[in-house]
Write an enzyme that holds these catalytic residues in place. Structure first.
Site, mmCIF file in Angstrom:
data_model
loop_
_atom_site.group_PDB
_atom_site.id
_atom_site.type_symbol
_atom_site.label_atom_id
_atom_site.label_comp_id
_atom_site.label_asym_id
_atom_site.label_seq_id
_atom_site.Cartn_x
_atom_site.Cartn_y
_atom_site.Cartn_z
ATOM 1 N N THR A 35 31.521 41.814 58.104
ATOM 2 C CA THR A 35 32.279 43.071 58.124
ATOM 3 C C THR A 35 32.099 43.910 56.867
ATOM 4 O O THR A 35 32.332 45.127 56.893
ATOM 5 C CB THR A 35 33.781 42.805 58.324
ATOM 6 O OG1 THR A 35 34.249 41.931 57.283
ATOM 7 C CG2 THR A 35 34.050 42.174 59.686
ATOM 8 N N SER B 27 39.266 43.870 47.574
ATOM 9 C CA SER B 27 40.228 42.882 47.093
ATOM 10 C C SER B 27 40.852 43.279 45.760
ATOM 11 O O SER B 27 41.391 42.426 45.044
ATOM 12 C CB SER B 27 39.547 41.510 46.949
ATOM 13 O OG SER B 27 39.072 41.058 48.198
ATOM 14 N N HIS C 161 28.747 33.311 52.224
ATOM 15 C CA HIS C 161 30.034 34.013 52.268
ATOM 16 C C HIS C 161 30.963 33.338 53.272
ATOM 17 O O HIS C 161 30.549 32.928 54.359
ATOM 18 C CB HIS C 161 29.812 35.473 52.655
ATOM 19 C CG HIS C 161 31.004 36.345 52.440
ATOM 20 N ND1 HIS C 161 32.042 36.429 53.338
ATOM 21 C CD2 HIS C 161 31.340 37.168 51.403
ATOM 22 C CE1 HIS C 161 32.955 37.272 52.886
ATOM 23 N NE2 HIS C 161 32.555 37.729 51.712
ATOM 24 N N GLU D 191 33.226 34.446 55.292
ATOM 25 C CA GLU D 191 33.306 35.053 56.624
ATOM 26 C C GLU D 191 32.120 34.645 57.483
ATOM 27 O O GLU D 191 32.276 34.306 58.666
ATOM 28 C CB GLU D 191 33.352 36.577 56.515
ATOM 29 C CG GLU D 191 33.374 37.260 57.868
ATOM 30 C CD GLU D 191 33.154 38.757 57.798
ATOM 31 O OE1 GLU D 191 32.664 39.328 58.801
ATOM 32 O OE2 GLU D 191 33.466 39.368 56.753
ATOM 33 N N CYS E 180 41.274 38.271 59.207
ATOM 34 C CA CYS E 180 41.222 39.698 59.533
ATOM 35 C C CYS E 180 40.940 39.853 61.026
ATOM 36 O O CYS E 180 40.051 39.173 61.560
ATOM 37 C CB CYS E 180 40.134 40.379 58.714
ATOM 38 S SG CYS E 180 39.849 42.110 59.190
ATOM 39 N N ASN F 70 31.642 42.537 48.753
ATOM 40 C CA ASN F 70 31.657 43.981 48.971
ATOM 41 C C ASN F 70 31.695 44.741 47.652
ATOM 42 O O ASN F 70 31.136 45.831 47.544
ATOM 43 C CB ASN F 70 32.824 44.384 49.884
ATOM 44 C CG ASN F 70 34.174 44.314 49.201
ATOM 45 O OD1 ASN F 70 34.612 45.261 48.555
ATOM 46 N ND2 ASN F 70 34.849 43.182 49.331
#
Length: 283
Positions: free
Chosen positions: A164, A267, A127, A129, A99, A226
């Site tokens: 994010t 997602s 996670h 990310e 991303c 998320n």
């Protein structure tokens, strides 16, 4: 019972997820004898992953699993810098699905750590990310809650960024606590709110949804960070909430409520959301 079903104004696939999946489609369309592989799951949704697997997409977790001719897609969460460097140096065809917002965080970490400053990042330590972004600098400290801040001892200027998809209220709380801790020790503090605007918009839309309904169904992968945060927020906002992956998670208890809201993680494909809506209407 005349049941009201209300869809959240903002939910489902975000830009980064759509972009990553588009790159998988591009890799599949390219001619070649090699496999299409994703380094780690492309997104946190088992239903989407199963669908891609049936089309021949392979998930790998290490460089040793790669084969000659593989077309390698980096997932939306990004991959550790060492992985990116080695895959590219080995000459594999790379489709970088990181991303752009995650890529921005990677650059921030690289630049600040290179100057010798301390970087902290709010997020979930395990996670993908957070692991990927942290790899772009030395000594990045991950803060997930108040206790993490209280146990952190700054030794110089501190910069705070975020996963994010992290909770905005929790980021603000951690930021305030960390700034105070730095001030008390005479160190400068700065922050970049790197939470994706779509995450904040989705959370705000959930609050608005909660004002209209008695209960909320949160749709998304069980391992989606998320989506879990949306579910936790829903539990605080309404009397009853459920986290399901698709319409198979619908339970008879939902029929007891006159109004039910639906939201979904970043997602979650539209077709799954619409299937859940139809199933709730049929109760």
């Amino acid at each position: 019972m005349n049941r009201k079903i209300v869809l959240s104004k903002t939910m489902g696939f975000c830009f980064g997820v759509r972009r990553a999946l588009d790159l998988v489609e591009k890799a599949l369309a390219e001619k070649g004898d090699g496999r299409v592989v994703t380094f780690g799951p492309i997104i946190h949704n088992s239903i989407v992953l199963d669908s891609l697997a049936r089309r021949g997409v392979v998930v790998v977790h290490s460089l040793e699993e790669l084969q000659d001719g593989d077309r390698v897609v980096f997932r939306a969460h990004g991959v550790p810098k060492s992985v990116s460097d080695q895959v590219r140096q080995a000459g594999y065809a790379v489709y970088d699905g990181t991303c752009p917002r995650v890529g921005k965080s990677q650059k921030i970490v690289h630049d600040y750590c290179k100057r010798g400053e301390t970087v902290c990042m709010t997020g979930d330590r395990e996670h993908g990310e957070v692991i990927a972004v942290s790899s772009y600098g030395e000594g990045v400290t991950v803060l997930n809650n108040r206790m993490d801040v209280e146990s952190f001892e700054p030794s110089g200027p501190v910069l705070l960024i975020s996963q994010t998809t992290f909770s905005l209220p929790l980021f603000e709380e951690i930021s305030s606590l960390l700034e105070k801790r730095c001030d008390e020790r005479g160190f400068s503090f700065a922050r970049y709110n790197t939470i994706c605007p779509a995450t904040a918009t989705r959370q705000k839309a959930l609050e608005e949804l909660a004002s209209e309904v008695e209960a909320i169904v949160v749709v998304g992968g069980k391992n989606s960070s998320n989506t879990r945060r949306l579910y936790e927020a829903a539990l605080r906002l309404v009397s009853r909430a459920w986290h399901i992956e698709d319409a198979r998670g619908i339970v008879s208890e939902m029929a007891d409520y006159r109004s039910i809201g639906i939201t979904a993680g970043a997602s979650t494909p539209d077709d799954i959301i619409f299937d859940v809506e139809a199933a709730l209407k049929a109760l």
